[in-house]
Design a protein around this motif. Structure first.
Motif, PDB file in Angstrom:
ATOM      1  N   LEU A 229       0.393   6.498 -11.273  1.00 11.80           N
ATOM      2  CA  LEU A 229      -0.529   6.396 -10.140  1.00 11.80           C
ATOM      3  C   LEU A 229       0.120   6.893  -8.848  1.00 11.80           C
ATOM      4  N   ASN A 266      -0.692  -4.061  -0.621  1.00 12.03           N
ATOM      5  CA  ASN A 266      -1.076  -4.285  -2.021  1.00 12.03           C
ATOM      6  C   ASN A 266      -0.752  -3.071  -2.889  1.00 12.03           C
ATOM      7  N   GLN A 267      -0.997  -1.873  -2.336  1.00 15.68           N
ATOM      8  CA  GLN A 267      -0.814  -0.667  -3.139  1.00 15.68           C
ATOM      9  C   GLN A 267       0.669  -0.393  -3.402  1.00 15.68           C
ATOM     10  N   ALA A 270       1.351  -2.568  -6.181  1.00 17.06           N
ATOM     11  CA  ALA A 270       0.661  -2.042  -7.370  1.00 17.06           C
ATOM     12  C   ALA A 270       1.518  -0.949  -8.003  1.00 17.06           C
ATOM     13  N   MET A 273       4.328  -2.381  -9.819  1.00 18.80           N
ATOM     14  CA  MET A 273       3.855  -2.912 -11.112  1.00 18.80           C
ATOM     15  C   MET A 273       3.663  -1.780 -12.117  1.00 18.80           C
ATOM     16  N   ASP A 274       3.255  -0.616 -11.649  1.00 14.03           N
ATOM     17  CA  ASP A 274       2.999   0.537 -12.527  1.00 14.03           C
ATOM     18  C   ASP A 274       4.283   1.300 -12.869  1.00 14.03           C
ATOM     19  N   TRP A 287       2.347 -14.824  -2.721  1.00 15.70           N
ATOM     20  CA  TRP A 287       0.952 -14.888  -3.174  1.00 15.70           C
ATOM     21  C   TRP A 287       0.194 -16.010  -2.470  1.00 15.70           C
TER      22      TRP A 287
ATOM     23  N   ALA B 270      -1.420  -3.520 -12.167  1.00 15.97           N
ATOM     24  CA  ALA B 270      -1.278  -2.728 -10.935  1.00 15.97           C
ATOM     25  C   ALA B 270      -2.639  -2.580 -10.260  1.00 15.97           C
ATOM     26  N   MET B 273      -3.594  -5.690  -8.581  1.00 15.43           N
ATOM     27  CA  MET B 273      -2.856  -5.803  -7.308  1.00 15.43           C
ATOM     28  C   MET B 273      -3.492  -4.916  -6.249  1.00 15.43           C
ATOM     29  N   ASP B 274      -4.043  -3.769  -6.659  1.00 16.32           N
ATOM     30  CA  ASP B 274      -4.653  -2.818  -5.710  1.00 16.32           C
ATOM     31  C   ASP B 274      -6.094  -3.198  -5.352  1.00 16.32           C
ATOM     32  N   THR B 275      -6.517  -4.359  -5.806  1.00 17.25           N
ATOM     33  CA  THR B 275      -7.880  -4.838  -5.548  1.00 17.25           C
ATOM     34  C   THR B 275      -7.903  -5.624  -4.235  1.00 17.25           C
ATOM     35  N   PRO B 278      -6.374  -8.996  -3.573  1.00 14.40           N
ATOM     36  CA  PRO B 278      -5.638  -8.701  -4.807  1.00 14.40           C
ATOM     37  C   PRO B 278      -5.778  -9.803  -5.846  1.00 14.40           C
ATOM     38  N   LEU B 279      -5.736  -9.405  -7.120  1.00 10.57           N
ATOM     39  CA  LEU B 279      -5.879 -10.351  -8.223  1.00 10.57           C
ATOM     40  C   LEU B 279      -4.530 -10.539  -8.900  1.00 10.57           C
TER      41      LEU B 279
END
Lengths: 348, 348
Positions: A229, A266-267, A270, A273-274, A287, B270, B273-275, B278-279
């Motif tokens: 991503l 957040n990104q 993210a 995480m990716d 969190w 990911a 997280m980008d939501t 975030p979730l």
């Protein structure tokens, strides 16, 4: 008689930490320290590094002290990279100046060892961009001593830590990635001075004093290498974010400023995480803070509070002056922080 | 004399849970329950729902019992959506059959209430795709009673829970999203039977029995609406992953199978997280397991173990038979699970 102390040159400067609103993550060139993407930060002048730099005959080796502790320069590579860059620039200048016979410049390599004494008004290693402020201060001090121009100072600071170059300036700073291979278009630019948005405040919350387990340098290298991503963010998402954030800053539009800032935070996580293996910088406390910010905004039916997290669990909240009492009350009520609030409603 | 019991129709079926390797996240049509992207799962036959379905004059209302507990059908919308779809299909058939005067079909709406008794051999609500197995079993039972074809059963199961349609089949199942608006090309297809890769094993680790705080339905809705990375994953990344995973399954190439599976798990989280907001579905225990898997693979200098997490903290490990003792030893040594290993080295 000229004593050796006469030939000591000393300068003391102060540099702020900076908090990234648009996140820097990944180097397109690891030697020149060029980022993949533009980033935008805000300098927090109240949290800073004060650095005294000395050169002269009595300074016979490079040394760096941070809050009285001598750094191991073989481990903290940033300092030596930064010093090397200064030496490269002074040598380059000497070659040029040997033609016009400038005595100051030709003397410059006599004073080629650096003594750095840095004091910070915040805990080092708490993930508060301490190194950025520290490196920026050193680069700035060297710039003063050697009369470097701003673009050179930016390049020197970057050798310490990429994001340090954003701490060279006050207010909102746009670090442009550039596209040239030699990095000459990788520059910093002020988007707006701190005076521009007088009501904006930051609250820095330190949730952890431990050093993080995965350093940013290796973390971002892994992300750039393995995240599917990553390129989409660099190519498509960030240019949009930069445009919108610059406008929000000009317009003092807090809701948009907050939306982009939180989305960027957040990104970044993210993408972490990716990454393979995935990187985790946020803690359960982080969190908890994320949820509180959304709950507060939901409660007041308006975006009044924004969070951002760098590659660590600590949080910076942004808000406007009139919302400070409400935000502090919420944070105090719902958070069990391991430390007091580090900075309370700082001016930016 | 014909007693009413003669007219009772009853069927009992079993359906497996399925674990997504390529993750389903986001519906392109919430009424027809059509996904944005293809997904691939593996059915774990050892973990299943056994469902008895009854219709007849004595069944005067819809009821669903799961492990002896009566469900509140007003809250568990999936059951009513599923029943509605069956009624729609039987009405449609009746209209068609009234021309050819098929008695069975014209009788079908006399038996229009459903009594479902489901038993699972695993804890419900533990995030183990229990609802998928349960809905699949009901759809399958209804299919048997009414003699529906497979594409109808897939459509019925989907109304309960999207991913339930993958539990209709054994082995490796490819759920194709399709592109048609009416969903007629949204189908399930077997990639390979369980016999194809005899040495493959799964270990299901239950780390949490609590219900998760954010349901998948609202979670995936938020992601599709707010994530800036979502479309790129759907359009570019998933088609590549599907192609590579299908090939890895055909070739029984564990290293590639593991790489795609772990990347898919990470990328799902990911996107979460980008939501905005975030979730978070992974717990500290989940992260602990992620690190153990990477550490084990590093230690043996080969990819022998893979993890996957759905929208919950529980973990499924994949491995080949010969690595089971090593993997179980590592998990037992380094994990403090709240439960015993749920399934130990299950055949897939």
């Amino acid at each position: 008689m000229v004593t050796s102390s006469d030939r000591i040159k000393e300068v003391t400067v102060v540099a702020p930490i900076n908090i990234a609103l648009i996140k820097y993550w990944g180097k397109r060139d690891e030697v020149l320290m060029l980022p993949y993407n533009d980033s935008i930060s805000i300098s927090i002048n109240d949290i800073c590094a004060k650095t005294r730099l000395r050169i002269g005959p009595s300074v016979t080796e490079d040394s760096v002290f941070v809050n009285g502790v001598k750094m191991d320069l073989d481990k903290e590579k940033g300092f030596l990279r930064l010093f090397s860059e200064v030496r490269r620039l002074t040598r380059k200048r000497k070659v040029k100046d040997s033609v016009c016979n400038d005595e100051d410049a030709s003397n410059s390599d006599k004073f080629s060892k650096f003594e750095v004494m840095s004091e910070t008004n915040f805990p080092v290693g708490a993930g508060l961009a301490s190194s950025a402020a520290g490196y920026a201060a050193i680069a700035f001090a060297l710039g003063k001593l050697y009369n470097f121009d701003e673009s050179d100072i930016v390049r020197i600071a970057r050798q310490g830590s990429g994001s340090a170059c954003r701490s060279i300036m006050s207010g909102f700073v746009h670090w442009k990635a550039g596209i040239r291979q030699d990095g000459t278009d990788c520059i910093c630019e002020t988007v707006a001075s701190p005076d521009h948005w007088k009501s904006l405040r930051a609250i820095v919350l330190v949730t952890l004093h431990e050093k993080k387990s995965i350093g940013s340098t290796s973390g971002m290298r892994q992300t750039a290498k393995t995240s599917e991503l990553f390129r989409h963010r660099v190519d498509k998402v960030i240019p949009e974010h930069v445009k919108k954030l610059r406008k929000a800053i000009y317009d003092k539009d807090f809701a948009t400023f907050a939306a982009i800032t939180m989305s960027e935070s957040n990104q970044l996580h993210a993408l972490c995480m990716d990454t393979n293996p995935p990187l985790k910088y946020l803690s359960e406390d982080s969190w908890h803070l994320i949820r509180i910010v959304h709950a507060v905004n939901d409660a007041v039916k308006s975006t009044k509070l924004a969070y951002t997290f760098d590659a660590g669990p600590n949080c910076t909240l942004f808000l406007e002056e009139d919302f400070v009492p409400t935000a502090l009350a919420a944070v105090k009520k719902y958070c069990l922080l391991t430390d007091d609030l580090f900075g309370m409603a700082l001016n930016v």
